[in-house]
Design an enzyme around this catalytic site. Structure first.
Site, PDB file in Angstrom:
ATOM      1  N   VAL B 241       0.848  -1.202   0.000  1.00 42.35           N
ATOM      2  CA  VAL B 241       0.000   0.000   0.000  1.00 42.35           C
ATOM      3  C   VAL B 241       0.880   1.248   0.000  1.00 42.35           C
ATOM      4  O   VAL B 241       0.605   2.232  -0.694  1.00 42.35           O
ATOM      5  CB  VAL B 241      -0.941  -0.006   1.223  1.00 42.35           C
ATOM      6  CG1 VAL B 241      -1.846   1.214   1.207  1.00 42.35           C
ATOM      7  CG2 VAL B 241      -1.767  -1.275   1.249  1.00 42.35           C
ATOM      8  N   GLU B 242       1.968   1.193   0.759  1.00 44.29           N
ATOM      9  CA  GLU B 242       2.890   2.325   0.838  1.00 44.29           C
ATOM     10  C   GLU B 242       3.465   2.642  -0.551  1.00 44.29           C
ATOM     11  O   GLU B 242       3.547   3.810  -0.949  1.00 44.29           O
ATOM     12  CB  GLU B 242       4.016   1.981   1.812  1.00 44.29           C
ATOM     13  CG  GLU B 242       5.165   2.974   1.812  1.00 44.29           C
ATOM     14  CD  GLU B 242       6.178   2.690   2.922  1.00 44.29           C
ATOM     15  OE1 GLU B 242       5.878   1.876   3.806  1.00 44.29           O
ATOM     16  OE2 GLU B 242       7.250   3.314   2.891  1.00 44.29           O
ATOM     17  N   ARG B 243       3.849   1.611  -1.265  1.00 49.86           N
ATOM     18  CA  ARG B 243       4.446   1.824  -2.597  1.00 49.86           C
ATOM     19  C   ARG B 243       3.416   2.365  -3.583  1.00 49.86           C
ATOM     20  O   ARG B 243       3.741   3.187  -4.436  1.00 49.86           O
ATOM     21  CB  ARG B 243       5.045   0.502  -3.090  1.00 49.86           C
ATOM     22  CG  ARG B 243       6.289   0.143  -2.324  1.00 49.86           C
ATOM     23  CD  ARG B 243       6.716  -1.298  -2.507  1.00 49.86           C
ATOM     24  NE  ARG B 243       7.763  -1.596  -1.531  1.00 49.86           N
ATOM     25  CZ  ARG B 243       8.154  -2.815  -1.180  1.00 49.86           C
ATOM     26  NH1 ARG B 243       7.617  -3.869  -1.750  1.00 49.86           N
ATOM     27  NH2 ARG B 243       9.111  -2.973  -0.284  1.00 49.86           N
ATOM     28  N   ALA B 246       3.025   6.019  -2.932  1.00 50.90           N
ATOM     29  CA  ALA B 246       4.171   6.765  -3.445  1.00 50.90           C
ATOM     30  C   ALA B 246       4.063   6.951  -4.956  1.00 50.90           C
ATOM     31  O   ALA B 246       4.314   8.043  -5.488  1.00 50.90           O
ATOM     32  CB  ALA B 246       5.450   6.030  -3.073  1.00 50.90           C
TER      33      ALA B 246
END
Lengths: 254, 381
Positions: B241-243, B246
């Site tokens: 999810v973080e990627r 980003a």
């Protein structure tokens, strides 16, 4: 308290306006935005409604091609309860008085205690529509409010003047115009955005309102703004300020 | 993508919020090396911008994933990268596991205040000797009755100085490698916890980044998120999810940079005409726009797959590595086309270059993304 707010959808001021070469009317795109000056009117209306309690309602009233209703949705997302839009091809290029009669008819049809409007629209700039609406409705108008409050059953405003402000008040039914800066308009919220589409939007024609477009205004020609002239360079050899003062006096700004 | 009127209206809301409430403060925040995250997040929470996809029970909005795409894209357009990163940590890096696997008590105590903007949170995985190699972490959380006793350190932690709690990945058993790790909620006021050092960075200077030290920090064992020992797997999912966040933000950043550069080159006259008359500049910018558009639509494909509930590990890795490299390219060309003024700190291009260099490093480096892809696609022995 039934509050009507006059709002207008206008082409996005960030994009250059286009004029129809035949009619000279502004070409209105499908997506129009809420006139920024109207955000202040909507905010004042919402604050009056919140102060008045649960029975209060805020109805947006607008006259324009509906388009995608983007601008109307923005005001609904801020918290207005419903919208009434007069969308009629015969009103294309309507002058200020025609506009006022139509909007007044729409407001009268809904019923109102308070009408709130901005001081002028950002595309037309006539600055007379709200006062004309008040006249047609037979209501007093409190204009250029920099502060609005409901006190003892009356609407009291601080009316912006060149010297400061006057405190004026009137009992409903009343129309008031609010200046930009009178309040800090709220942002729509996520919930407001999601709810906006569920709120009622009535689209009316002149026939529905029993009015006819009686446009007295004709655009005879449109000329481009003259190119900016080069400025004057004042060489300052100790007397430069005098020339600048003289120029400002000639421009009647001092 | 099936963007609805509501999505478009939300984009307008976020864009105006960034322009009016974020951008005017960026210079001050950069100078201070700190953003008032409790204030900013509280304001955003009131508008429903924090925890878009989370359960309304905890203050989320129950929104679909496209709203997150829009939020990231629009914060990518902000005048500095730090705020988008801080928001990403709060909403999509430190909290997804808690939302998905956390106990009711943990969610009420830590997730709900975070979604109201009352608590700021951090994700604490990286260590001085374990960055992309997450399996090499050494921070331990040993059981002692109903408590865990945590010892170790965490490095390069975003929001570190302001965080009220951290989602810490630590070893809870002696199993090696990927096994025996757990995600643990650690409140910042726990005795034995300290931010040892505020780190001075090349970019993202408004973001407070720290080195964290845990010395016999005691937290209830009930602060483990999800299944004890399942922390690595949960964290890997959280990284995905973080990627994605980003990569979504990178599109907004790139589009904004190309727009600004276009505007400058239309105004800047050299050799008697605006610079944008030069076909070389036109084509180079158009080539970059091609890449940005491809990334944008790849992101949208990622978002669609995610919305269908598919595993987007591969999507996220591809989008992230492309975003990192493209941002570096766009930042470099935009600075180049501004000439001397582009190299000045007063011009946006300087910060843009510094801030966005991080994209190829944080959240899994480009090389880590390649490792993920090599494994996923069988380029691996």
């Amino acid at each position: 308290m039934r509050i009507a707010v006059c709002v207008k959808q206008i082409p996005d001021p960030a994009a250059p306006y286009e004029l129809d070469p035949e009619t000279h009317f502004v070409v209105r795109p499908e997506d129009q935005v809420l006139d920024d000056t109207d955000r202040y009117g909507v905010e004042v209306a919402l604050q009056l409604a919140e102060a008045a309690g649960d029975d209060a309602s805020v109805t947006l009233v607008s006259m324009s091609p509906s388009g995608s209703l983007q601008g109307i949705r923005q005001a609904l997302a801020m918290g207005a309860d419903k919208a009434v839009i007069v969308d009629d091809a015969s009103l294309r290029g309507a002058d200020a008085l025609t506009t006022s009669r139509v909007i007044a008819a729409a407001i009268g049809r809904e019923g109102y205690d308070v009408v709130v409007a901005g001081t002028e629209s950002t595309d037309g700039y006539t600055g007379v529509v709200p006062q004309q609406i008040a006249e047609v409705l037979g209501a007093p108008s409190l204009t250029f409010a920099r502060k609005v409050e409901a006190v003892d059953g009356k609407i009291r405003i601080e009316r912006q003047t060149q010297a400061g402000y006057d405190v004026v008040e009137a009992a409903p039914p009343v129309l008031l115009t609010v200046t930009s800066g009178a309040v800090e308009p709220r942002y729509p919220t996520f919930k407001g955005i999601m709810q906006a589409k569920q709120k009622p939007i009535d689209t009316l024609t002149c026939t529905d309102l029993g009015v006819t477009a009686d446009n007295q205004q004709v655009i005879t020609s449109v000329d481009p703004v003259p190119a900016r002239q080069a400025g004057e360079i004042v060489e300052d050899e100790g007397e430069g300020h005098l020339r600048i003062v003289a120029m400002l006096e000639e421009a009647k700004v001092i | 993508m099936p963007f609805t009127d509501e999505h478009h209206d939300f984009r307008r809301l976020v864009r105006s919020f960034v322009v009016q409430e974020i951008d005017p403060h960026v210079e001050e925040w950069e100078a201070k090396g700190m953003m008032p995250l409790h204030d900013v997040f509280s304001q955003m929470a009131e508008l429903g911008m924090i925890g878009l996809e989370y359960d309304p029970e905890y203050g989320g909005q129950g929104a679909d994933h496209l709203f997150t795409v829009i939020l990231a894209e629009e914060f990518g357009r902000a005048a500095g990268g730090s705020i988008g990163m801080a928001l990403g940590v709060q909403a999509d890096m430190a909290t997804p596991s808690l939302h998905e696997f956390g106990s009711e008590e943990l969610k009420q105590r830590y997730l709900a205040p975070a979604l109201r903007g009352e608590m700021v949170c951090s994700i604490a995985v990286t260590e001085p000797d374990a960055g992309s190699d997450v399996a090499a972490i050494r921070t331990r959380a040993d059981s002692d009755g109903d408590e865990l006793v945590i010892n170790g350190s965490k490095m390069y932690i975003t929001n570190a100085l302001q965080a009220d709690w951290m989602c810490v990945l630590a070893r809870t058993s002696d199993e090696g490698g990927h096994h025996g790790m757990s995600q643990i909620v650690v409140p910042a006021d726990a005795p034995g916890f300290e931010v040892s050092r505020k780190l001075d960075k090349l970019g993202m200077r408004a973001s407070d980044t720290g080195l964290l030290t845990f010395s016999d920090v005691r937290v209830p064992a009930a602060n483990i998120i999800g299944t004890p020992g399942d922390g690595f797997r949960q964290q890997m999912a959280q990284f995905v999810v973080e990627r994605m966040w980003a990569a979504y933000g990178a599109v907004g950043s790139c589009e904004m940079a190309l727009d600004k550069t276009k505007g400058y080159l239309k105004e800047r006259v050299a050799f008697g005409k605006p610079l944008l008359h030069n076909q070389y500049l036109q084509y180079r910018l158009a080539e970059l726009a091609v890449e940005v558009d491809l990334l944008k639509h790849y992101n949208y494909a990622t978002a669609e797959a995610y919305s269908r509930g598919e595993d987007t590990t591969r999507f996220a890795a591809i989008a992230k590595i492309k975003a990192g490299r493209l941002l570096r390219e766009v930042a470099d060309w935009c600075l180049q086309f501004h000439g001397g003024i582009g190299y000045m700190e007063e011009t946006w291009t300087a910060r843009f270059l510094r801030d966005n260099r991080l994209m190829s490093i944080g959240g899994g480096s480009d090389e880590t993304m390649l490792q993920v892809l090599a494994r996923a696609d069988g380029y691996w022995m």
